[in-house]
Each structure stands twice: as C-alpha cells, then as structure tokens.
Design a protein around this motif. Sequence first.
Motif, PDB file in Angstrom:
ATOM      1  N   CYS A   1       3.499   1.222   3.040  1.00  0.00           N
ATOM      2  CA  CYS A   1       4.509   0.676   3.991  1.00  0.00           C
ATOM      3  C   CYS A   1       5.690  -0.241   3.490  1.00  0.00           C
TER       4      CYS A   1
ATOM      5  N   CYS B   1       5.548   3.601   7.355  1.00  0.00           N
ATOM      6  CA  CYS B   1       4.472   4.036   6.458  1.00  0.00           C
ATOM      7  C   CYS B   1       4.724   5.558   6.181  1.00  0.00           C
TER       8      CYS B   1
ATOM      9  N   GLN C   1       2.993   0.653  12.430  1.00  0.00           N
ATOM     10  CA  GLN C   1       4.222   0.706  12.051  1.00  0.00           C
ATOM     11  C   GLN C   1       5.090  -0.301  12.442  1.00  0.00           C
TER      12      GLN C   1
END
Length: 251
Positions: free
Chosen positions: A187, A207, A217
Amino acid sequence: MSALPPDATGRAPARRGTHIALPVALAVLALPLVTAAHHARPAPYGDRLTVHARVDGADGALPLGDPALRAKGRAVEAYDKESGSRRWTYTRAGRRPVALLPAPGHAFALWNDGLVTDTARGSVRWHRAVPASADWLRTPDARGGAGVLQPLTPDAGMLAVVTPHRIAAYRTSDGDLRWVLPAGTGCAFAPARSVRRDGALLVAQPCTGPAAAWTAQVVAVDDYGRIVPGRTPLGNGDVRRAPGGSGSPEK
C-alpha cells in the motif's frame, strides 16, 4: 643604533620588545583572516531570511498577527494581510518551496529537496528532513506537494507530514518527532486524497491487488497516531490535553 652593553655573563641581553611585538603583530594580521573565514561559512541548510517590516518599539517586535504566505519563485514570502507589505522573505540556496501551510504562530514550508521548515516572527525555528521524498516530489503523483503538510490540532500543536511511505508527526513547538506510521505492505499513502472529519485526518492508502479490503485503504489519524479501538494514551508532551481521549500509533 649602538649595540646594547653586555650583561654580567658577557652576553648581550635579548631584545624583549622585539620578542613581545612579533606575536602581537602576527595576531593582528591573523584577525582579519579568522573573521573572513567566519563570514565565509555557509548558513545551515542554505538559509537566507530577510526581515522587511518591523514596528516601532524598544523590543523591535514584528507586527502582530499571523501573516499570509506565498511562494514566489524560489522564495517563501510572508506579507501583511491588510496592507500587503512584505514582512519577511525566506530562501534556501539552490532550493525552492513546493508547498506552504500557514497556521497560528507558524509558517510551514515543504522544499523540493524534501526538507520541512517552520518559520515565524522573523526566524527559522526548525528543519526536518523527510526520507525518500525528494525524488517523489519531482513526479506527477506528488501533485505539487498537495496534502503533504497537515495540521493535526486546531492550534497546529502537531504537524503531520504525509508521504507515500509513511506519515510522520512532529510537535511544532520544537520540531520533535512524536510518531511514525508506515504504509501497509503493498500500500501507499496518497497525501492529496485526505479529508478531515471530527478531529481526525482520513488519508487514502491505496493497495495493490484485488483482494485488498476497502477498510484497509483508508487510515484515520490524530495528533496521537492511528485511531484504533482500545489504544493506550502516551501523550505528546502537551499537558493541556486530558488522558484517555487518544492513544499511541499502530506501527
């Protein structure tokens, strides 16, 4: 000039005046060289700060109130919001400001070499280098440093510096690094994609891979780090905030 008479040993006495005058003369000749060497030393980080406006008074204080900021060429300029007159100009040799963040009592700047500075009231308070950021700032993904500098408290007592690899938080009174939150595996943080909600800073963390959950995320942080259930308060040296309301970052 006649020679000095010999002493009891038959030897001519030493010319004491000559022996004393020679070291003094050498010291006087060396003084301009020492002074020139002192003035020739480069300022730390290539700093050059010029104060343009002062108010009348014995203390020579700068005008009250926080100035407005603008990046003009390779300089950060602070100017009075009402009159538009410049208060101070700050440059760094060979560098240019990428992003600016005005805050109460502070003027934060992000430079193209990845250095963050805090300038206020005619002096540079501190410098902090952001690792692995200079190359990224030259790419289109950086969006001109948008969202990199983020205040974490209304009074700017804590500053977040958001880059793809990490979020670092600094206590702005002295530039002390308080916590670091690395991006998750696979990420990267997206500083330009951040919003503020109820005292929290929400930062996108895209990610790779289709299996990445959407909840991973987006990361929420405040002045004490990542916001997660059950975290334990550690504090940032600010006695004004009561314990129990926030906690330490997740690594």
